[in-house]
Design a protein around this motif. Structure first.
Motif, short mmCIF file in Angstrom:
data_model
loop_
_atom_site.label_atom_id
_atom_site.label_comp_id
_atom_site.label_asym_id
_atom_site.label_seq_id
_atom_site.Cartn_x
_atom_site.Cartn_y
_atom_site.Cartn_z
N ASP A 34 0.83 -1.19 0.00
CA ASP A 34 0.00 0.00 0.00
C ASP A 34 0.87 1.24 0.00
OD1 ASP A 34 -2.22 -1.61 0.04
OD2 ASP A 34 -2.78 -1.15 2.10
N TYR A 69 1.12 5.49 0.38
CA TYR A 69 0.51 6.68 0.96
C TYR A 69 1.37 7.89 0.64
CZ TYR A 69 -2.56 3.81 3.87
OH TYR A 69 -3.53 2.94 4.30
N HIS A 124 -2.50 10.61 3.06
CA HIS A 124 -3.66 10.03 2.39
C HIS A 124 -3.23 8.83 1.55
CE1 HIS A 124 -2.31 12.78 -0.85
NE2 HIS A 124 -2.83 11.89 -1.66
N PHE A 125 -4.14 7.89 1.45
CA PHE A 125 -3.92 6.67 0.69
C PHE A 125 -3.83 7.01 -0.79
CE2 PHE A 125 -5.72 3.08 -1.72
CZ PHE A 125 -4.82 2.09 -1.36
N THR A 135 -2.99 0.69 -4.02
CA THR A 135 -2.44 -0.60 -3.63
C THR A 135 -1.76 -1.20 -4.84
OG1 THR A 135 -4.14 -0.99 -1.95
CG2 THR A 135 -3.01 -2.93 -2.82
N ASP A 138 -1.91 2.78 10.21
CA ASP A 138 -2.43 4.07 10.64
C ASP A 138 -1.57 4.67 11.76
OD1 ASP A 138 -4.52 6.10 10.37
OD2 ASP A 138 -5.05 5.51 12.42
#
Length: 134
Positions: A24, A26, A34-35, A38, A98
């Motif tokens: 993932d 970011y 923020h993302f 993937t 997170d």
């Protein structure tokens, strides 16, 4: 800066870099994160001694500054570092993405020396092969 996480569930850093089928990405700034997306990888990713499985990952991680992993082989770590990507091994596979992102954002306000160096390197252009041999 872009930060990557080797994960099996999208919530924890619980994948070995070489075996990870999911990474993932970011975007992280001192204001937050923020993302982005993937990255998924297929094929035989298990420990088999084949370094070929690393090539798609290394190519996909362009512009990534840090990658968090549960484990990584020395050859893969060296290849990442050569591409100016700093691998970071987490202490536990229960480590939350997170929580790591929140700590990283807080750290960017007054980064430790190792991170300052990484960030300075990130802003320095990579020399072309011709420039590197001068």
């Amino acid at each position: 800066m872009q930060v990557a996480f080797a994960t099996r569930d999208g919530e924890h850093v619980n994948a070995h870099f070489g075996w990870a089928s999911q990474i993932d990405l970011y975007e992280v700034t001192p204001q937050g994160y923020h993302f982005r997306k993937t990255l998924t990888f297929g094929g035989n990713l298990e420990a088999d001694g084949s370094e070929d499985k690393l090539v798609p990952k290394l190519q996909a991680l362009t512009n990534v500054t840090l990658i968090y992993v549960s484990a990584i082989g020395s050859s893969a770590a060296a290849r990442l570092i050569n591409r100016r990507i700093t691998p970071i091994k987490v202490q536990s596979e229960e480590e939350s993405i997170d929580n790591l992102l929140q700590r990283l954002v807080a750290t960017l306000h007054s980064p430790p020396p190792w991170l300052r160096k990484v960030l300075q390197t990130e802003n320095t252009p990579t020399p072309t092969p011709q420039e590197a041999h001068r």
